[in-house]
Design a protein around this motif. Sequence first.
Motif, short mmCIF file in Angstrom:
data_model
loop_
_atom_site.label_atom_id
_atom_site.label_comp_id
_atom_site.label_asym_id
_atom_site.label_seq_id
_atom_site.Cartn_x
_atom_site.Cartn_y
_atom_site.Cartn_z
N PRO A 22 1.33 -0.96 0.01
CA PRO A 22 -0.32 -0.16 0.11
C PRO A 22 0.93 1.25 0.09
O PRO A 22 1.88 0.91 0.49
N GLU A 24 0.78 6.14 0.97
CA GLU A 24 0.18 5.83 1.82
C GLU A 24 -0.86 6.65 1.98
O GLU A 24 -1.53 6.40 2.99
N ASP A 26 -3.46 4.68 1.18
CA ASP A 26 -3.78 3.32 0.29
C ASP A 26 -3.83 3.47 2.29
O ASP A 26 -5.28 2.81 2.42
N LYS A 27 -3.15 3.46 3.21
CA LYS A 27 -2.82 3.63 4.74
C LYS A 27 -4.03 4.35 5.26
O LYS A 27 -4.27 3.69 6.33
N GLU A 31 -7.04 2.75 7.65
CA GLU A 31 -6.83 3.74 8.74
C GLU A 31 -8.30 4.34 9.13
O GLU A 31 -9.96 3.63 9.77
N SER A 36 -7.24 -3.42 7.78
CA SER A 36 -6.41 -3.57 7.18
C SER A 36 -5.74 -2.98 6.29
O SER A 36 -6.91 -3.56 5.01
N PRO A 37 -5.12 -2.05 5.55
CA PRO A 37 -4.57 -1.96 4.48
C PRO A 37 -4.24 -3.60 3.26
O PRO A 37 -4.11 -3.24 1.69
N GLY A 39 -1.35 -5.53 2.41
CA GLY A 39 0.03 -5.75 1.47
C GLY A 39 0.54 -7.29 0.65
O GLY A 39 0.15 -8.65 0.60
#
Length: 91
Positions: A22, A24, A26-27, A31, A36-37, A39
């Motif tokens: 991910p 930034e 996506d994160k 959040e 959870s993104p 990975g």
Amino acid sequence: KYRINERNPNSGYHKNLGVSYPNETDKAYAEQHGKSPGGLIKIHGMKNGWGFIGKKHLQKDWTNGCIAVTDEEVDELYRSVKHNAEIEILP
């Protein structure tokens, strides 16, 4: 938009190319939604020994988030795509 940031010629799924997911954005989105993104997103071929399936793999979503292509297609991508190449993934 992401980048091809990894190459694995010895993958359990023929070969794979790593995707810089991910990012930034996506994160932050994950959040914000209490998720959870995820990975470890890869573009990969068939599970080793299953290459004979070819395009029939498209009949079912089996990748758990990765981008699956045939062994021949991942071979072509592996040869053609430069490290850190920018890619765009659309729904």
